[in-house]
Design a protein around this motif. Structure first.
Motif, mmCIF file in Angstrom:
data_model
loop_
_atom_site.group_PDB
_atom_site.id
_atom_site.type_symbol
_atom_site.label_atom_id
_atom_site.label_comp_id
_atom_site.label_asym_id
_atom_site.label_seq_id
_atom_site.Cartn_x
_atom_site.Cartn_y
_atom_site.Cartn_z
ATOM 1 N N GLU A 153 0.834 -1.205 0.000
ATOM 2 C CA GLU A 153 0.000 0.000 0.000
ATOM 3 C C GLU A 153 0.872 1.260 0.000
ATOM 4 O OE1 GLU A 153 -2.604 -0.134 3.306
ATOM 5 O OE2 GLU A 153 -3.888 -1.695 2.479
ATOM 6 N N ALA A 154 1.881 1.280 0.881
ATOM 7 C CA ALA A 154 2.751 2.450 0.961
ATOM 8 C C ALA A 154 3.555 2.637 -0.322
ATOM 9 C CB ALA A 154 3.687 2.318 2.165
ATOM 10 N N LEU A 155 4.132 1.544 -0.839
ATOM 11 C CA LEU A 155 4.955 1.655 -2.044
ATOM 12 C C LEU A 155 4.122 2.012 -3.267
ATOM 13 C CD1 LEU A 155 7.498 -1.271 -1.615
ATOM 14 C CD2 LEU A 155 7.877 1.177 -1.351
ATOM 15 N N THR A 156 2.855 1.622 -3.281
ATOM 16 C CA THR A 156 1.991 2.014 -4.394
ATOM 17 C C THR A 156 1.866 3.528 -4.463
ATOM 18 O OG1 THR A 156 0.737 -0.061 -4.318
ATOM 19 C CG2 THR A 156 -0.347 1.845 -5.321
ATOM 20 N N SER A 157 1.597 4.155 -3.314
ATOM 21 C CA SER A 157 1.469 5.617 -3.286
ATOM 22 C C SER A 157 2.784 6.290 -3.666
ATOM 23 C CB SER A 157 1.041 6.071 -1.884
ATOM 24 O OG SER A 157 -0.177 5.498 -1.507
ATOM 25 N N ILE A 158 3.893 5.784 -3.136
ATOM 26 C CA ILE A 158 5.191 6.411 -3.368
ATOM 27 C C ILE A 158 5.638 6.246 -4.819
ATOM 28 C CG2 ILE A 158 7.625 6.350 -2.726
ATOM 29 C CD1 ILE A 158 6.674 5.378 0.066
ATOM 30 N N ARG A 215 1.119 8.627 -20.261
ATOM 31 C CA ARG A 215 0.900 8.309 -18.855
ATOM 32 C C ARG A 215 -0.524 7.805 -18.626
ATOM 33 N NH1 ARG A 215 3.011 10.024 -13.800
ATOM 34 N NH2 ARG A 215 1.469 9.858 -12.143
ATOM 35 N N PRO A 216 -0.674 6.619 -18.015
ATOM 36 C CA PRO A 216 -2.022 6.151 -17.651
ATOM 37 C C PRO A 216 -2.572 6.989 -16.504
ATOM 38 C CG PRO A 216 -0.414 4.348 -17.710
ATOM 39 C CD PRO A 216 0.364 5.627 -17.741
ATOM 40 N N THR A 217 -3.823 6.798 -16.182
ATOM 41 C CA THR A 217 -4.412 7.518 -15.056
ATOM 42 C C THR A 217 -3.789 7.027 -13.748
ATOM 43 O OG1 THR A 217 -6.204 5.910 -14.780
ATOM 44 C CG2 THR A 217 -6.583 7.756 -16.306
ATOM 45 N N ASN A 218 -3.784 7.887 -12.745
ATOM 46 C CA ASN A 218 -3.235 7.499 -11.446
ATOM 47 C C ASN A 218 -3.986 6.312 -10.855
ATOM 48 O OD1 ASN A 218 -1.263 9.439 -11.516
ATOM 49 N ND2 ASN A 218 -2.350 10.892 -10.213
ATOM 50 N N GLU A 266 -3.820 0.665 -9.259
ATOM 51 C CA GLU A 266 -4.419 -0.671 -9.336
ATOM 52 C C GLU A 266 -3.430 -1.685 -9.892
ATOM 53 O OE1 GLU A 266 -7.955 -2.230 -12.008
ATOM 54 O OE2 GLU A 266 -8.686 -0.984 -10.353
ATOM 55 N N ALA A 267 -2.682 -1.304 -10.925
ATOM 56 C CA ALA A 267 -1.709 -2.221 -11.521
ATOM 57 C C ALA A 267 -0.581 -2.539 -10.544
ATOM 58 C CB ALA A 267 -1.142 -1.607 -12.803
ATOM 59 N N LEU A 268 -0.111 -1.538 -9.807
ATOM 60 C CA LEU A 268 0.949 -1.768 -8.830
ATOM 61 C C LEU A 268 0.462 -2.632 -7.682
ATOM 62 C CD1 LEU A 268 2.523 1.805 -8.678
ATOM 63 C CD2 LEU A 268 3.733 -0.288 -9.307
ATOM 64 N N TYR A 269 -0.710 -2.311 -7.154
ATOM 65 C CA TYR A 269 -1.223 -3.000 -5.972
ATOM 66 C C TYR A 269 -1.559 -4.466 -6.271
ATOM 67 C CZ TYR A 269 -4.043 -3.787 -1.780
ATOM 68 O OH TYR A 269 -4.548 -4.282 -0.599
ATOM 69 N N LEU A 270 -2.140 -4.725 -7.411
ATOM 70 C CA LEU A 270 -2.581 -6.076 -7.721
ATOM 71 C C LEU A 270 -1.494 -6.936 -8.337
ATOM 72 C CD1 LEU A 270 -6.146 -5.370 -9.173
ATOM 73 C CD2 LEU A 270 -5.553 -6.135 -6.873
ATOM 74 N N TYR A 271 -0.584 -6.336 -9.101
ATOM 75 C CA TYR A 271 0.381 -7.142 -9.861
ATOM 76 C C TYR A 271 1.830 -6.680 -9.702
ATOM 77 C CZ TYR A 271 -3.910 -8.691 -12.145
ATOM 78 O OH TYR A 271 -5.154 -9.195 -12.386
ATOM 79 N N GLY A 272 2.085 -5.410 -9.868
ATOM 80 C CA GLY A 272 3.458 -4.938 -9.949
ATOM 81 C C GLY A 272 4.286 -5.170 -8.702
ATOM 82 N N LEU A 273 3.672 -5.060 -7.512
ATOM 83 C CA LEU A 273 4.408 -5.165 -6.259
ATOM 84 C C LEU A 273 4.007 -6.385 -5.441
ATOM 85 C CD1 LEU A 273 4.354 -1.386 -5.234
ATOM 86 C CD2 LEU A 273 6.242 -2.662 -6.266
ATOM 87 N N ASN A 274 3.341 -7.326 -6.040
ATOM 88 C CA ASN A 274 2.906 -8.536 -5.337
ATOM 89 C C ASN A 274 3.617 -9.750 -5.917
ATOM 90 O OD1 ASN A 274 1.539 -10.782 -4.288
ATOM 91 N ND2 ASN A 274 -0.398 -9.685 -4.151
ATOM 92 N N PRO A 275 4.677 -10.254 -5.259
ATOM 93 C CA PRO A 275 5.434 -11.381 -5.808
ATOM 94 C C PRO A 275 4.600 -12.627 -6.073
ATOM 95 C CG PRO A 275 6.646 -10.352 -4.014
ATOM 96 C CD PRO A 275 5.273 -9.732 -4.024
ATOM 97 N N ARG A 276 3.509 -12.820 -5.331
ATOM 98 C CA ARG A 276 2.674 -13.995 -5.536
ATOM 99 C C ARG A 276 2.001 -13.986 -6.906
ATOM 100 N NH1 ARG A 276 -1.766 -15.106 -3.125
ATOM 101 N NH2 ARG A 276 -1.601 -17.326 -3.519
ATOM 102 N N ARG A 277 1.888 -12.808 -7.519
ATOM 103 C CA ARG A 277 1.158 -12.700 -8.773
ATOM 104 C C ARG A 277 2.052 -12.326 -9.951
ATOM 105 N NH1 ARG A 277 -4.543 -9.906 -8.133
ATOM 106 N NH2 ARG A 277 -5.002 -11.572 -9.605
ATOM 107 N N SER A 323 -9.571 -3.179 -1.858
ATOM 108 C CA SER A 323 -9.756 -2.412 -3.076
ATOM 109 C C SER A 323 -8.745 -1.274 -3.153
ATOM 110 C CB SER A 323 -11.174 -1.813 -3.097
ATOM 111 O OG SER A 323 -11.296 -0.903 -4.148
ATOM 112 N N PRO A 324 -7.997 -1.156 -4.246
ATOM 113 C CA PRO A 324 -7.000 -0.090 -4.361
ATOM 114 C C PRO A 324 -7.609 1.293 -4.266
ATOM 115 C CG PRO A 324 -6.693 -1.752 -6.066
ATOM 116 C CD PRO A 324 -8.008 -2.037 -5.419
#
Length: 408
Positions: free
Chosen positions: A104-109, A121-124, A129-140, A403-404
């Motif tokens: 959550e913190a790294l998504t905002s940063i 640039r995509p929307t914030n 959503e992309a960072l929280y669900l996929y980009g920063l989640n090693p399980r996914r 929910s992001p």
């Protein structure tokens, strides 16, 4: 590996070289290096940089022969790539809720640390959503990513600022200030700001460990986080009469009433955390009382059954005792190792095998005993649900959904 053993020779001109005749020679830990230049002025400038770094006590890299600071400035590691490396490093030993908090913190940063002038640039909202669900989640990371999320992450890979640029106090202040504002523009809670600042500081500390930057730049910024309240406002805490009224109103839930009453009764009367109440089991409960009709004493009210002479319907409950041995916090299926919504762990701030004994008044004893007789299983309160059958899913008490759009 770094070395402070540096030797630098005077500039020399090689007669057999016409294009770049001027040579600068130096050695690091006994290993010699040289570089050729077109003019004597360029050679002098380069040698002066080496001398200045050596006189300043800066370490040199024996592999390249250059000052370590020069290697850092040429490092192409972006903040997004470094954040992924940090999450991957922390993931195996972190609790599920800690994993979610870090992401959550790294998504905002990470959304903040992008180049605003980068085209496409995509929307914030999509980036978060992309960072929280996929980009920063090693399980996914091995999952198939939807097209729009994949495109957003691809844009981030090129638009994320290099870690070396965070050596600038202005850049660090920009991030810290962004943590103080929610998505709706209102001030963020002080506890949220401090939690995200701690994550930011730790990620930069990991960058220092990897020698991407020389020191943690947060220490050089005169910035103070909002104060977190240390005391409880008694005006917003329910008193015993209000709690009794609330628990009485819960009886309208029908079959779920006893489970929900036991859950919230444990929170109030025993001072338990929601995750502790969710993991409470029958064998953890020491509930005593006596039958008002026949006068029989019972050491385990959860096992009381009607006899031929008395139904034992009127029970006078006594003070009981709960031995808490574990917790079952709800973090969400994205963050647990087994894909479940809950993760069973030991008690918070205690060793893995430690327990905590809690006395409970007669009111809470009656809730636990009644629930145990109804469920007839090893779990007493943990099977209760906040308005649902199953584990507790109350957002107000267990941390809520994932929910992001709700992220700060």
């Amino acid at each position: 590996m770094k070395s402070y053993e540096v030797q630098i020779w005077e500039i020399a001109k090689r007669a057999d070289r016409k294009a770049r005749p001027w040579r600068v020679r130096w050695a690091v830990s006994g290993q010699r290096f040289e570089d050729m230049f077109r003019t004597k002025a360029l050679a002098h400038s380069f040698r002066a940089e080496l001398v200045q770094a050596a006189n300043a006590g800066e370490p040199f890299d024996p592999a390249t022969g250059r000052p370590v600071s020069e290697a850092r400035t040429k490092n192409p590691t972006t903040w997004y790539a470094h954040s992924r490396a940090y999450v991957e490093m922390k993931w195996p030993r972190a609790a599920a809720k800690t994993r979610r908090s870090i992401v959550e913190a790294l998504t905002s940063i990470t959304v903040t640390l992008t180049r605003p002038t980068k085209r496409g640039r995509p929307t914030n909202a999509l980036l978060r959503e992309a960072l929280y669900l996929y980009g920063l989640n090693p399980r996914r990371w091995s999952d198939e990513i939807p097209t729009e999320h994949a495109a957003a992450l691809a844009w981030l890979e090129t638009a994320s600022v290099p870690v070396v640029e965070l050596d600038s106090p202005a850049m660090v202040r920009r991030v810290l200030d962004s943590l103080c504002v929610r998505l709706d523009g209102k001030p963020a809670a002080a506890s949220t700001v401090q939690r995200k600042r701690a994550t930011f500081y730790n990620v930069l500390g990991y960058a220092v460990e990897l020698e991407l930057i020389a020191s943690n730049p947060v220490d050089r910024v005169q910035w103070t986080a909002p104060e977190v309240a240390q005391s409880i406002d008694r005006r917003v805490v329910a008193n015993p009469a209000q709690v009794a009224t609330l628990l009485e109103a819960v009886k309208s839930l029908g079959k779920r009433a006893d489970k929900v009453t036991a859950f919230f009764g444990c929170l109030y009367y025993a001072g338990m955390r929601p995750s502790e109440a969710a993991d409470l089991r029958r064998e953890d409960c020491d509930l005593a009382g006596r039958c008002a009709d026949c006068g029989a004493d019972f050491d385990d009210l959860a096992a009381v059954k009607p006899s031929r002479s008395c139904e034992h319907e009127k029970i006078e409950y006594r003070w009981g005792r709960l031995v808490l041995a574990g917790t079952s916090p709800r973090a969400g299926s994205h963050w647990t190792d087994d894909g479940g919504s809950h993760e069973r762990r030991g008690l918070k701030h205690r060793g893995r095998a430690e327990t905590r004994t809690v006395p409970i008044p007669p009111g809470s004893s009656s809730c636990c005993a009644r629930t145990s007789r109804i469920t007839g299983s090893a779990r007493t309160v943990g099977s209760s649900g906040a308005c649902t059958v199953g584990r507790c899913r109350s957002r107000s008490t267990t941390g809520g959904g994932s929910s992001p759009a709700r992220r700060r």
